[in-house]
Motif scaffolding. Structure first.
Motif, PDB file in Angstrom:
ATOM      1  N   GLY A  64       3.122 -11.538  10.215  1.00  0.00           N
ATOM      2  CA  GLY A  64       2.922 -11.677   8.859  1.00  0.00           C
ATOM      3  C   GLY A  64       1.414 -11.733   8.356  1.00  0.00           C
ATOM      4  O   GLY A  64       0.527 -12.300   9.338  1.00  0.00           O
ATOM      5  N   GLY A  65       1.005 -11.382   7.001  1.00  0.00           N
ATOM      6  CA  GLY A  65      -0.503 -11.724   6.786  1.00  0.00           C
ATOM      7  C   GLY A  65      -0.967 -10.335   7.120  1.00  0.00           C
ATOM      8  O   GLY A  65      -0.328  -9.060   7.128  1.00  0.00           O
ATOM      9  N   THR A  66      -2.193 -10.034   7.062  1.00  0.00           N
ATOM     10  CA  THR A  66      -3.128  -9.261   6.951  1.00  0.00           C
ATOM     11  C   THR A  66      -4.255  -9.132   7.963  1.00  0.00           C
ATOM     12  O   THR A  66      -4.685 -10.290   8.329  1.00  0.00           O
ATOM     13  N   GLU A  67      -4.513  -8.108   8.813  1.00  0.00           N
ATOM     14  CA  GLU A  67      -5.512  -7.850   9.577  1.00  0.00           C
ATOM     15  C   GLU A  67      -6.625  -6.988   9.193  1.00  0.00           C
ATOM     16  O   GLU A  67      -6.414  -5.931   8.741  1.00  0.00           O
ATOM     17  N   ILE A  68      -7.999  -7.166   9.453  1.00  0.00           N
ATOM     18  CA  ILE A  68      -8.813  -6.378   8.843  1.00  0.00           C
ATOM     19  C   ILE A  68      -9.778  -6.417  10.515  1.00  0.00           C
ATOM     20  O   ILE A  68     -10.101  -7.386  10.857  1.00  0.00           O
ATOM     21  N   ILE A  69      -9.828  -5.102  10.856  1.00  0.00           N
ATOM     22  CA  ILE A  69     -10.523  -5.047  12.153  1.00  0.00           C
ATOM     23  C   ILE A  69     -11.678  -4.010  12.016  1.00  0.00           C
ATOM     24  O   ILE A  69     -11.335  -2.827  11.498  1.00  0.00           O
ATOM     25  N   VAL A  70     -12.868  -4.512  12.563  1.00  0.00           N
ATOM     26  CA  VAL A  70     -13.891  -3.270  12.602  1.00  0.00           C
ATOM     27  C   VAL A  70     -14.307  -3.339  13.974  1.00  0.00           C
ATOM     28  O   VAL A  70     -14.758  -4.290  14.689  1.00  0.00           O
ATOM     29  N   THR A  71     -14.303  -2.265  14.382  1.00  0.00           N
ATOM     30  CA  THR A  71     -14.485  -1.870  15.940  1.00  0.00           C
ATOM     31  C   THR A  71     -15.633  -0.730  16.060  1.00  0.00           C
ATOM     32  O   THR A  71     -15.758   0.292  15.630  1.00  0.00           O
ATOM     33  N   LYS A  72     -16.591  -0.964  16.965  1.00  0.00           N
ATOM     34  CA  LYS A  72     -17.595  -0.212  17.252  1.00  0.00           C
ATOM     35  C   LYS A  72     -17.606  -0.015  18.938  1.00  0.00           C
ATOM     36  O   LYS A  72     -17.718  -0.948  19.674  1.00  0.00           O
ATOM     37  N   GLU A  73     -17.615   0.983  19.069  1.00  0.00           N
ATOM     38  CA  GLU A  73     -17.731   1.821  20.751  1.00  0.00           C
ATOM     39  C   GLU A  73     -19.067   2.342  20.771  1.00  0.00           C
ATOM     40  O   GLU A  73     -19.459   3.195  20.029  1.00  0.00           O
ATOM     41  N   LYS A  74     -19.802   2.114  22.018  1.00  0.00           N
ATOM     42  CA  LYS A  74     -20.961   2.413  22.345  1.00  0.00           C
ATOM     43  C   LYS A  74     -20.801   3.859  23.009  1.00  0.00           C
ATOM     44  O   LYS A  74     -19.870   4.184  23.629  1.00  0.00           O
ATOM     45  N   MET A  97     -16.083  -0.735  -0.134  1.00  0.00           N
ATOM     46  CA  MET A  97     -17.467  -1.340   0.189  1.00  0.00           C
ATOM     47  C   MET A  97     -17.221  -1.667   1.637  1.00  0.00           C
ATOM     48  O   MET A  97     -18.318  -1.569   2.417  1.00  0.00           O
ATOM     49  N   MET A  98     -16.149  -2.478   2.436  1.00  0.00           N
ATOM     50  CA  MET A  98     -16.242  -2.676   3.475  1.00  0.00           C
ATOM     51  C   MET A  98     -16.032  -1.529   4.527  1.00  0.00           C
ATOM     52  O   MET A  98     -16.731  -1.378   5.315  1.00  0.00           O
ATOM     53  N   GLU A  99     -15.390  -0.294   4.075  1.00  0.00           N
ATOM     54  CA  GLU A  99     -15.469   0.973   4.857  1.00  0.00           C
ATOM     55  C   GLU A  99     -16.723   1.383   4.877  1.00  0.00           C
ATOM     56  O   GLU A  99     -17.169   1.861   5.920  1.00  0.00           O
ATOM     57  N   GLU A 100     -17.267   1.602   3.693  1.00  0.00           N
ATOM     58  CA  GLU A 100     -18.860   2.237   3.946  1.00  0.00           C
ATOM     59  C   GLU A 100     -19.622   1.082   4.808  1.00  0.00           C
ATOM     60  O   GLU A 100     -20.632   1.797   5.475  1.00  0.00           O
ATOM     61  N   ARG A 101     -19.560   0.124   4.882  1.00  0.00           N
ATOM     62  CA  ARG A 101     -20.513  -0.759   5.453  1.00  0.00           C
ATOM     63  C   ARG A 101     -20.088  -0.536   6.967  1.00  0.00           C
ATOM     64  O   ARG A 101     -21.116  -0.663   7.954  1.00  0.00           O
ATOM     65  N   SER A 102     -18.758  -0.332   7.162  1.00  0.00           N
ATOM     66  CA  SER A 102     -18.373  -0.084   8.596  1.00  0.00           C
ATOM     67  C   SER A 102     -18.735   1.269   9.096  1.00  0.00           C
ATOM     68  O   SER A 102     -19.349   1.248  10.216  1.00  0.00           O
ATOM     69  N   LYS A 103     -19.047   2.193   8.287  1.00  0.00           N
ATOM     70  CA  LYS A 103     -19.598   3.553   8.686  1.00  0.00           C
ATOM     71  C   LYS A 103     -20.965   3.370   8.935  1.00  0.00           C
ATOM     72  O   LYS A 103     -21.534   4.163   9.856  1.00  0.00           O
ATOM     73  N   GLN A 104     -21.653   2.564   8.202  1.00  0.00           N
ATOM     74  CA  GLN A 104     -23.255   2.333   8.359  1.00  0.00           C
ATOM     75  C   GLN A 104     -23.482   1.651   9.646  1.00  0.00           C
ATOM     76  O   GLN A 104     -24.528   1.814  10.368  1.00  0.00           O
ATOM     77  N   LEU A 105     -22.624   0.906  10.095  1.00  0.00           N
ATOM     78  CA  LEU A 105     -22.689   0.278  11.575  1.00  0.00           C
ATOM     79  C   LEU A 105     -22.151   1.139  12.490  1.00  0.00           C
ATOM     80  O   LEU A 105     -22.276   0.795  13.854  1.00  0.00           O
ATOM     81  N   GLY A 106     -21.759   2.366  12.217  1.00  0.00           N
ATOM     82  CA  GLY A 106     -21.135   3.238  13.261  1.00  0.00           C
ATOM     83  C   GLY A 106     -19.886   2.811  13.829  1.00  0.00           C
ATOM     84  O   GLY A 106     -19.392   3.248  14.927  1.00  0.00           O
ATOM     85  N   GLY A 107     -18.985   1.991  12.884  1.00  0.00           N
ATOM     86  CA  GLY A 107     -17.741   1.364  13.247  1.00  0.00           C
ATOM     87  C   GLY A 107     -16.708   2.087  12.798  1.00  0.00           C
ATOM     88  O   GLY A 107     -16.766   2.774  11.757  1.00  0.00           O
ATOM     89  N   ASN A 108     -15.630   1.561  13.099  1.00  0.00           N
ATOM     90  CA  ASN A 108     -14.351   2.052  12.449  1.00  0.00           C
ATOM     91  C   ASN A 108     -13.465   0.941  11.825  1.00  0.00           C
ATOM     92  O   ASN A 108     -13.271  -0.187  12.306  1.00  0.00           O
ATOM     93  N   LEU A 109     -13.012   1.038  10.618  1.00  0.00           N
ATOM     94  CA  LEU A 109     -12.275  -0.011   9.882  1.00  0.00           C
ATOM     95  C   LEU A 109     -10.847   0.190   9.649  1.00  0.00           C
ATOM     96  O   LEU A 109     -10.310   1.288   9.429  1.00  0.00           O
ATOM     97  N   GLN A 110      -9.992  -0.859  10.158  1.00  0.00           N
ATOM     98  CA  GLN A 110      -8.532  -0.748   9.861  1.00  0.00           C
ATOM     99  C   GLN A 110      -8.216  -1.946   8.983  1.00  0.00           C
ATOM    100  O   GLN A 110      -8.717  -3.005   9.524  1.00  0.00           O
TER     101      GLN A 110
END
Length: 263
Positions: free
Chosen positions: A253-263, A233-246
């Motif tokens: 330690g721990g987890t990182e969730i990164i959504v990046t959009k470049e113009k 779901m997060m990946e699909e929404r990131s795509k709809q925003l034109g961004g990339n999900l990592q």
């Protein structure tokens, strides 16, 4: 009033008014009104009519745009509510089915865990719906308010680094980003066993970046498969925003969730 009608009036009115004045001047006023005076009057008339018409037209367009933005805001919120309702239905249905099987098998402990899962789904959905963004609030305010309530409920500390100008996102983008944040924090609450979360949302100049990191136990490949619905779901929404999900484990330690959009 439609844009087509405004376009039609912007062409018709000056033509009729100025053309009508010229017709009257040449047919009825030519003897009493000199050419120089007529040219002066038509210049003044053109200026006054253009000024009045432009004021009226831009005020009308502004009102139409405000109405359109409000309608888009409402539509985006309704879409998000429908998504939450579907998610709530699916989660509860799966948990009830699992609980029913375990009860038939006499596995009370597993049935109890399934019941706890239903309770968790309901609480999360109610919290998300209650915290649905209000149109009159700024996006930064909504994020802060939601995280403050989430922190109180979960006991997990939240540190924010929001560096986004006001009105940076469209209403639809705000709803998508807010849904990603909600899903990420839901996963943290369920799986991470974290005591602190850091969320940053930054204007990169040539785009933007959303980063959510926790100090929990990280995420393995097998756990990614277990959380497939939320991650997809997060990946699909990131795509709809034109961004990339990592999604990755951080070095500390721990987890990182990164959504990046470049113009």
């Amino acid at each position: 009033m439609s844009y087509r009608l405004l376009q039609f009036l912007s062409v018709l009115l000056p033509t009729v008014l100025i053309g009508g004045f010229e017709y009257i001047r040449h047919d009825f006023l030519l003897d009493s009104l000199s050419m120089e005076a007529g040219n002066l009057y038509i210049t003044i008339l053109t200026f006054v009519l253009s000024l009045l018409f432009s004021f009226w037209m831009f005020r009308t367009i502004k009102a139409m745009n405000v109405k359109l933005v409000n309608e888009q805001s409402k539509h985006a919120v309704y879409e998000e509510r429908e998504r939450l309702a579907r998610e709530l239905h699916d989660g509860i249905a799966q948990s009830i089915f699992f609980m029913n099987i375990k009860l038939k098998q006499g596995d009370i402990e597993s049935a109890t865990r399934a019941l706890s899962s239903i309770d968790s789904h309901v609480r999360q959905a109610i919290f998300n719906l209650r915290s649905e963004p209000e149109i009159n609030d700024s996006f930064n305010t909504r994020i802060t308010k939601w995280h403050s309530e989430w922190s109180v409920i979960t006991g997990v500390e939240v540190e924010e680094e929001i560096r986004i100008p006001q009105n940076f996102f469209t209403t639809k983008e705000e709803v998508q980003i807010f849904a990603i944040i909600q899903e990420a924090f839901a996963n943290i609450r369920k799986h991470a066993y974290a005591s602190k979360v850091i969320i940053s949302l930054r204007d990169l100049g040539e785009g933007w970046q959303l980063k959510i990191s926790d100090n929990g136990r990280g995420i393995s490949t097998s756990e990614k498969s277990c959380r497939q619905y939320g991650l997809s779901m997060m990946e699909e929404r990131s795509k709809q925003l034109g961004g990339n999900l990592q999604i990755r484990n951080s070095h500390s330690g721990g987890t990182e969730i990164i959504v990046t959009k470049e113009k």
